[in-house]
Design an enzyme around this catalytic site. Structure first.
Site, PDB file in Angstrom:
ATOM      1  N   GLU A   1       0.837  -1.214   0.000  1.00 11.62           N
ATOM      2  CA  GLU A   1       0.000   0.000   0.000  1.00 11.62           C
ATOM      3  C   GLU A   1       0.867   1.257   0.000  1.00 11.62           C
ATOM      4  O   GLU A   1       0.531   2.254  -0.624  1.00 11.62           O
ATOM      5  CB  GLU A   1      -0.954   0.014   1.202  1.00 11.62           C
ATOM      6  CG  GLU A   1      -1.938  -1.141   1.230  1.00 11.62           C
ATOM      7  CD  GLU A   1      -2.775  -1.257  -0.032  1.00 11.62           C
ATOM      8  OE1 GLU A   1      -3.125  -0.231  -0.632  1.00 11.62           O
ATOM      9  OE2 GLU A   1      -3.065  -2.409  -0.427  1.00 11.62           O
TER      10      GLU A   1
ATOM     11  N   TRP B   1       1.787   1.699  -3.436  1.00  6.84           N
ATOM     12  CA  TRP B   1       0.698   2.333  -4.205  1.00  6.84           C
ATOM     13  C   TRP B   1       0.799   3.854  -4.096  1.00  6.84           C
ATOM     14  O   TRP B   1       0.612   4.575  -5.061  1.00  6.84           O
ATOM     15  CB  TRP B   1      -0.678   1.904  -3.660  1.00  6.84           C
ATOM     16  CG  TRP B   1      -1.261   0.724  -4.372  1.00  6.84           C
ATOM     17  CD1 TRP B   1      -1.347  -0.547  -3.889  1.00  6.84           C
ATOM     18  CD2 TRP B   1      -1.849   0.699  -5.697  1.00  6.84           C
ATOM     19  NE1 TRP B   1      -1.950  -1.355  -4.822  1.00  6.84           N
ATOM     20  CE2 TRP B   1      -2.280  -0.629  -5.936  1.00  6.84           C
ATOM     21  CE3 TRP B   1      -2.067   1.650  -6.686  1.00  6.84           C
ATOM     22  CZ2 TRP B   1      -2.896  -1.015  -7.127  1.00  6.84           C
ATOM     23  CZ3 TRP B   1      -2.684   1.266  -7.876  1.00  6.84           C
ATOM     24  CH2 TRP B   1      -3.089  -0.044  -8.082  1.00  6.84           C
TER      25      TRP B   1
ATOM     26  N   TRP C   1      -9.755   8.349  -7.280  1.00  9.09           N
ATOM     27  CA  TRP C   1     -10.967   8.757  -8.011  1.00  9.09           C
ATOM     28  C   TRP C   1     -10.915   8.274  -9.457  1.00  9.09           C
ATOM     29  O   TRP C   1     -11.919   7.820 -10.009  1.00  9.09           O
ATOM     30  CB  TRP C   1     -11.172  10.275  -7.928  1.00  9.09           C
ATOM     31  CG  TRP C   1     -11.927  10.598  -6.671  1.00  9.09           C
ATOM     32  CD1 TRP C   1     -11.379  10.914  -5.466  1.00  9.09           C
ATOM     33  CD2 TRP C   1     -13.343  10.548  -6.472  1.00  9.09           C
ATOM     34  NE1 TRP C   1     -12.375  11.072  -4.532  1.00  9.09           N
ATOM     35  CE2 TRP C   1     -13.589  10.856  -5.126  1.00  9.09           C
ATOM     36  CE3 TRP C   1     -14.424  10.267  -7.303  1.00  9.09           C
ATOM     37  CZ2 TRP C   1     -14.884  10.891  -4.587  1.00  9.09           C
ATOM     38  CZ3 TRP C   1     -15.711  10.318  -6.774  1.00  9.09           C
ATOM     39  CH2 TRP C   1     -15.934  10.624  -5.436  1.00  9.09           C
TER      40      TRP C   1
HETATM   41  C1  FAD Z   1     -11.432   7.635  -3.990  1.00  7.70           C
HETATM   42  C2  FAD Z   1     -10.181   7.505  -3.139  1.00  7.70           C
HETATM   43  C3  FAD Z   1      -9.584   8.640  -2.629  1.00  7.70           C
HETATM   44  C4  FAD Z   1      -8.419   8.536  -1.842  1.00  7.70           C
HETATM   45  N1  FAD Z   1      -7.833   9.686  -1.358  1.00  7.70           N
HETATM   46  C5  FAD Z   1      -6.686   9.596  -0.628  1.00  7.70           C
HETATM   47  C6  FAD Z   1      -6.048  10.768  -0.134  1.00  7.70           C
HETATM   48  O1  FAD Z   1      -6.463  11.904  -0.383  1.00  7.70           O
HETATM   49  N2  FAD Z   1      -4.937  10.602   0.634  1.00  7.70           N
HETATM   50  C7  FAD Z   1      -4.422   9.370   0.921  1.00  7.70           C
HETATM   51  O2  FAD Z   1      -3.413   9.276   1.630  1.00  7.70           O
HETATM   52  N3  FAD Z   1      -4.997   8.254   0.431  1.00  7.70           N
HETATM   53  C8  FAD Z   1      -6.111   8.320  -0.317  1.00  7.70           C
HETATM   54  N4  FAD Z   1      -6.701   7.174  -0.783  1.00  7.70           N
HETATM   55  C9  FAD Z   1      -6.047   5.878  -0.540  1.00  7.70           C
HETATM   56  C10 FAD Z   1      -6.480   5.153   0.744  1.00  7.70           C
HETATM   57  O3  FAD Z   1      -7.870   5.115   0.834  1.00  7.70           O
HETATM   58  C11 FAD Z   1      -5.910   5.782   2.005  1.00  7.70           C
HETATM   59  O4  FAD Z   1      -4.525   5.991   1.861  1.00  7.70           O
HETATM   60  C12 FAD Z   1      -6.123   4.898   3.229  1.00  7.70           C
HETATM   61  O5  FAD Z   1      -7.491   4.652   3.413  1.00  7.70           O
HETATM   62  C13 FAD Z   1      -5.530   5.568   4.455  1.00  7.70           C
HETATM   63  O6  FAD Z   1      -5.781   4.823   5.600  1.00  7.70           O
HETATM   64  P1  FAD Z   1      -4.610   4.084   6.368  1.00  7.70           P
HETATM   65  O7  FAD Z   1      -3.514   5.036   6.654  1.00  7.70           O
HETATM   66  O8  FAD Z   1      -5.227   3.386   7.511  1.00  7.70           O
HETATM   67  O9  FAD Z   1      -4.122   3.042   5.283  1.00  7.70           O
HETATM   68  P2  FAD Z   1      -3.341   1.669   5.401  1.00  7.70           P
HETATM   69  O10 FAD Z   1      -4.220   0.632   4.816  1.00  7.70           O
HETATM   70  O11 FAD Z   1      -2.822   1.438   6.758  1.00  7.70           O
HETATM   71  O12 FAD Z   1      -2.139   1.871   4.370  1.00  7.70           O
HETATM   72  C14 FAD Z   1      -0.907   2.491   4.744  1.00  7.70           C
HETATM   73  C15 FAD Z   1      -0.606   3.656   3.845  1.00  7.70           C
HETATM   74  O13 FAD Z   1      -0.475   3.231   2.494  1.00  7.70           O
HETATM   75  C16 FAD Z   1      -0.966   4.240   1.615  1.00  7.70           C
HETATM   76  N5  FAD Z   1      -2.122   3.733   0.881  1.00  7.70           N
HETATM   77  C17 FAD Z   1      -3.021   2.805   1.287  1.00  7.70           C
HETATM   78  N6  FAD Z   1      -3.905   2.557   0.310  1.00  7.70           N
HETATM   79  C18 FAD Z   1      -3.574   3.356  -0.725  1.00  7.70           C
HETATM   80  C19 FAD Z   1      -4.122   3.581  -2.012  1.00  7.70           C
HETATM   81  N7  FAD Z   1      -5.195   2.906  -2.460  1.00  7.70           N
HETATM   82  N8  FAD Z   1      -3.551   4.500  -2.808  1.00  7.70           N
HETATM   83  C20 FAD Z   1      -2.463   5.187  -2.394  1.00  7.70           C
HETATM   84  N9  FAD Z   1      -1.897   5.017  -1.180  1.00  7.70           N
HETATM   85  C21 FAD Z   1      -2.451   4.121  -0.365  1.00  7.70           C
HETATM   86  C22 FAD Z   1      -1.401   5.398   2.491  1.00  7.70           C
HETATM   87  O14 FAD Z   1      -0.347   6.318   2.591  1.00  7.70           O
HETATM   88  C23 FAD Z   1      -1.679   4.723   3.818  1.00  7.70           C
HETATM   89  O15 FAD Z   1      -1.574   5.578   4.919  1.00  7.70           O
HETATM   90  C24 FAD Z   1      -7.863   7.260  -1.579  1.00  7.70           C
HETATM   91  C25 FAD Z   1      -8.488   6.116  -2.106  1.00  7.70           C
HETATM   92  C26 FAD Z   1      -9.637   6.242  -2.863  1.00  7.70           C
HETATM   93  C27 FAD Z   1     -10.277   4.997  -3.407  1.00  7.70           C
END
Ligand code: FAD
Length: 471
Positions: A279, A282, A387
């Site tokens: 992630e 990603w 998005w």
């Molecule tokens: C429509 C949409 C909009 C989003 N907008 C943002 C945003 O503005 N900022 C943002 O940081 N993330 C965004 N994401 C990605 C993701 O949803 C969030 O990073 C994640 O939910 C953050 O929660 P976490 O820190 O608990 O993630 P965890 O699951 O613990 O993942 C760890 C880290 O990995 C990165 N990550 C995880 N999933 C993704 C992903 N799909 N794409 C890119 N990086 C990812 C993030 O930095 C996250 O903090 C978006 C996803 C979607 C589908």
């Protein structure tokens, strides 16, 4: 002579190459942060994110003060005035070199070019570093020398090129010599008014808090991440995103700590840990897309054909979506989570974004902007990537005919309906057998709206719109 560090989206000491290099090069170090409410709002930064940045600046200032580095916050009208503001600050001090960590957005790059040319005309030595990602955006290329546009080969290359030295981030800062002035943070008027409703106790500021959160996640949740990451009520993810987005923690730090509990393996060991590192990759992938394909920063879709999609617009539907009143409980719960927490679970971000762009057939750019305006972790590249993925207009996106059914998503990922009950309390007494799509009479009794659209019809309408655009 003395050094200046310009803090931008790197509000931390640990793994901060600009700060570290300034310390290694100078006995006296100054620090600035340029604050422009206008600029932040121009980039759709959420009120809650600005609040978080201010709170993190306070923590950063405390740590810098212990090292005799005063932090000066400078008010700016926008990126175009930054060059002269930095020049004026430098003129008043005895500074001959400046250090900062790169930002990769298009507007940021234009601003930096202006700053560099202004400072070079003053014979100031400019030193720029990469702190945001493991590799500079654009560094990893396909065999044909092109930027990657598909995640899996990008990740493969990312791992192939990885060297453990990259994670050599430990550094002991030693106090610098005193400067004859103090930080101005206490007296600085951010002219900031809280308009969000987020309980900020959810997001304590400062890099110590970020590190504690990371370690707690790795200790308690990472092993089960693969299993729990899609279940919003379990809350099995790290919630580290706001700290990454404002640079309160670095991605290298996240990877280093994750690898420590996985025997320094990327592809074997705990599947939960390797999935979590994916992630972070990603995040790097989307920053590469933003950097290598500037059209995405200009409001254009990655897939050119999708410019021809005829999006609908209904003020009423848009309002219902924003307010969490669509009549689809999981969509409404998710949108209400966004308002309560400034954050939304990843699975639900996909659900609400697909609902918006496919069932409602609304332009993804409207949803993208609304998310940025409300997310504490708003990050242009990840938000745009998410998005465009959900609306099938992006790189490596969901095929246009893959449309999540919000009711199926709800029964699969919120089986007991507990997440819905938490955020849509008017449905709290409903049984799990009906909570995902309550019958008419129950809606009435609970004072909960009828669905704003028909799922089947809206699905077919979206497929048709995409087909026409593609033909
Ligand atoms: C429509 C949409 C909009 C989003 N907008 C943002 C945003 O503005 N900022 C943002 O940081 N993330 C965004 N994401 C990605 C993701 O949803 C969030 O990073 C994640 O939910 C953050 O929660 P976490 O820190 O608990 O993630 P965890 O699951 O613990 O993942 C760890 C880290 O990995 C990165 N990550 C995880 N999933 C993704 C992903 N799909 N794409 C890119 N990086 C990812 C993030 O930095 C996250 O903090 C978006 C996803 C979607 C589908």
């Amino acid at each position: 002579m003395e050094a200046l560090v310009w803090f931008r989206s790197d509000l931390r000491l640990e793994d901060n190459p600009a700060l570290r290099n300034a310390f290694e090069n100078s006995e006296k170090v100054h620090a600035i942060f340029i604050f422009s409410k206008k600029q932040l709002e121009k980039h759709n930064e959420a009120n809650v994110k600005i609040d978080f940045i201010i709170k993190n600046l306070i923590q950063l200032e405390k740590k810098l003060t212990e090292l005799n580095v005063p932090l000066t916050v400078i008010k700016s009208d926008g990126f175009y005035s930054d060059a002269s503001l930095i020049g004026e600050f430098i003129d008043k001090k005895n500074i001959d070199k400046i250090f900062w960590n790169n930002q990769f957005g298009e507007d940021e790059a234009i601003r930096d070019r202006q700053v560099i040319s202004h400072l070079e005309s003053k014979n100031i030595n400019v030193n720029i570093f990469n702190d945001q990602m493991v590799y500079e955006p654009g560094f990893l290329k396909t065999g044909q020398g092109l930027p990657y546009s598909v995640f899996t080969p990008f990740k493969r290359k990312w791992i192939e090129n990885f060297e453990m030295d990259f994670l050599d981030i430990e550094y002991q800062y030693q106090s610098r010599k005193n400067l004859n002035y103090l930080s101005n943070l206490k007296d600085f008027d951010f002219n900031f008014e809280t308009t969000h409703q987020v309980n900020m106790n959810l997001w304590p500021a400062g890099e110590d808090e970020a590190e504690a959160r990371l370690l707690k996640f790795l200790d308690e949740k990472a092993i089960k991440y693969s299993k729990n990451r899609n279940d919003p009520i379990v809350d099995g993810t790290s919630r580290i995103s706001p700290y990454l987005a404002s640079g309160v923690i670095s991605s290298k730090k996240c990877i280093l700590e994750a690898l420590k509990i996985n025997n320094f393996e990327f592809s074997s060991g705990h599947i939960g840990v390797t999935k979590w590192i994916d992630e972070i990759v990603w995040r790097e992938f989307y920053k590469n897309i933003m950097f290598s394909f500037p059209k995405v920063s200009r409001g254009q879709p990655f897939q050119d054909y999708s410019k021809k999609i005829e999006w609908r617009y209904s003020e009423e539907e848009f309002t219902a979506w924003k307010e969490g009143m669509t009549g689809f409980p999981i969509v409404d719960a998710a949108m209400r989570q966004l308002h309560h927490e400034g954050w939304m679970h990843n699975r639900l971000r996909m659900v609400v974004a697909m609902f918006f762009t496919k069932n409602m057939l609304h332009d993804w750019r409207l949803g993208e902007a609304y998310f940025m305006q409300n997310l504490i972790d708003g990050d242009f590249a990840s938000n745009n990537g998410g998005w465009q993925w959900s609306s099938s207009t992006g790189t490596d996106a969901a095929p246009y005919f893959r449309i999540f059914n919000p009711i199926t998503q709800s029964t699969n990922f919120d089986k007991e309906g507990l997440f819905i009950k938490k955020y849509v309390p008017e449905l709290k007494d409903l049984d799990k057998s009906i909570i995902h799509n309550p019958p008419k009479e129950h809606r009435k009794y609970c004072n909960y709206p009828e669905p704003i659209l028909d799922l089947k019809e809206s699905r077919l309408r979206a497929i048709e719109a995409f087909k026409i655009a593609k033909s």
